[in-house]
Design an enzyme around this catalytic site. Structure first.
Site, PDB file in Angstrom:
ATOM      1  N   LYS A  60     -43.467 -17.439 -38.592  1.00  0.00           N
ATOM      2  CA  LYS A  60     -42.192 -16.848 -38.544  1.00  0.00           C
ATOM      3  C   LYS A  60     -41.581 -17.818 -39.700  1.00  0.00           C
ATOM      4  O   LYS A  60     -41.635 -18.884 -39.795  1.00  0.00           O
ATOM      5  CB  LYS A  60     -41.439 -17.296 -37.179  1.00  0.00           C
ATOM      6  CG  LYS A  60     -40.073 -17.220 -37.390  1.00  0.00           C
ATOM      7  CD  LYS A  60     -39.226 -17.507 -36.172  1.00  0.00           C
ATOM      8  CE  LYS A  60     -37.772 -17.417 -36.338  1.00  0.00           C
ATOM      9  NZ  LYS A  60     -37.089 -18.182 -35.241  1.00  0.00           N
ATOM     10  N   GLY A 109     -39.718 -19.950 -42.011  1.00  0.00           N
ATOM     11  CA  GLY A 109     -38.694 -20.936 -41.588  1.00  0.00           C
ATOM     12  C   GLY A 109     -38.949 -21.891 -40.338  1.00  0.00           C
ATOM     13  O   GLY A 109     -38.066 -22.754 -40.131  1.00  0.00           O
ATOM     14  N   CYS A 110     -40.155 -21.365 -39.616  1.00  0.00           N
ATOM     15  CA  CYS A 110     -40.491 -22.392 -38.449  1.00  0.00           C
ATOM     16  C   CYS A 110     -40.986 -23.693 -39.060  1.00  0.00           C
ATOM     17  O   CYS A 110     -41.965 -23.629 -39.897  1.00  0.00           O
ATOM     18  CB  CYS A 110     -41.721 -21.371 -37.921  1.00  0.00           C
ATOM     19  SG  CYS A 110     -42.430 -22.448 -36.500  1.00  0.00           S
ATOM     20  N   ILE A 111     -40.551 -24.568 -38.458  1.00  0.00           N
ATOM     21  CA  ILE A 111     -40.793 -26.162 -38.674  1.00  0.00           C
ATOM     22  C   ILE A 111     -42.372 -26.404 -38.652  1.00  0.00           C
ATOM     23  O   ILE A 111     -42.921 -26.774 -39.571  1.00  0.00           O
ATOM     24  CB  ILE A 111     -40.052 -27.174 -38.078  1.00  0.00           C
ATOM     25  CG1 ILE A 111     -38.669 -26.842 -38.386  1.00  0.00           C
ATOM     26  CG2 ILE A 111     -40.472 -28.357 -38.209  1.00  0.00           C
ATOM     27  CD1 ILE A 111     -37.534 -27.694 -37.433  1.00  0.00           C
TER      28      ILE A 111
END
Length: 132
Positions: free
Chosen positions: A9, A11-13
């Site tokens: 995903k 932008g998922c850290i």
């Protein structure tokens, strides 16, 4: 080193941290947007192997957290149909190296599979830190 196809995903850290671990081990990482991939039963199902259906799901997905989707109550077809319709339900990341596929980022499993050169990470790289 391996060529790793990595469905994330954006932008998922944690996905960013997971990719960094793979890169630091010398792997080539080909990242794809999990949410925009046109999934089919045949393309998605192999990532889950013999895991229980409940382990296929992103536990922090809004539909799961709200109780609208209850993974333990689903059969395989219904689970996959929901995931293809709502990709946020899919546990991340999906990883493929050659013909081997898996879901999630279990450090020990990935280290045994393709190798990770960094010291074992003690933080949780599976669950979104924004939900804690």
């Amino acid at each position: 080193m391996a060529r790793v196809i990595f469905y994330e995903k954006p932008g998922c850290i944690n996905n960013a941290k997971q990719k960094a671990l793979l890169w630091s081990a010398g792997h080539e990482v080909l990242a794809h947007n999990l949410l925009k991939t046109p999934w089919t039963f045949a393309s998605l199902r192999p990532f889950f192997g013999d895991l229980k259906i409940v382990d296929w799901f992103n536990k922090t997905a809004p539909l799961v957290k709200s109780g609208e989707v209850v993974p333990k109550n689903l059969d395989e077809k219904t689970a996959l149909d929901l995931m293809m319709k709502y990709p946020l339900l899919i546990r991340r990341p999906l990883i493929q190296v050659e013909d081997v596929r898996q879901v999630g980022f279990n450090y020990d499993q990935i280290d045994a599979w393709i190798g990770l050169s960094a010291p074992k990470v003690l933080e949780d790289l599976e669950n979104c830190p924004r939900t804690h």
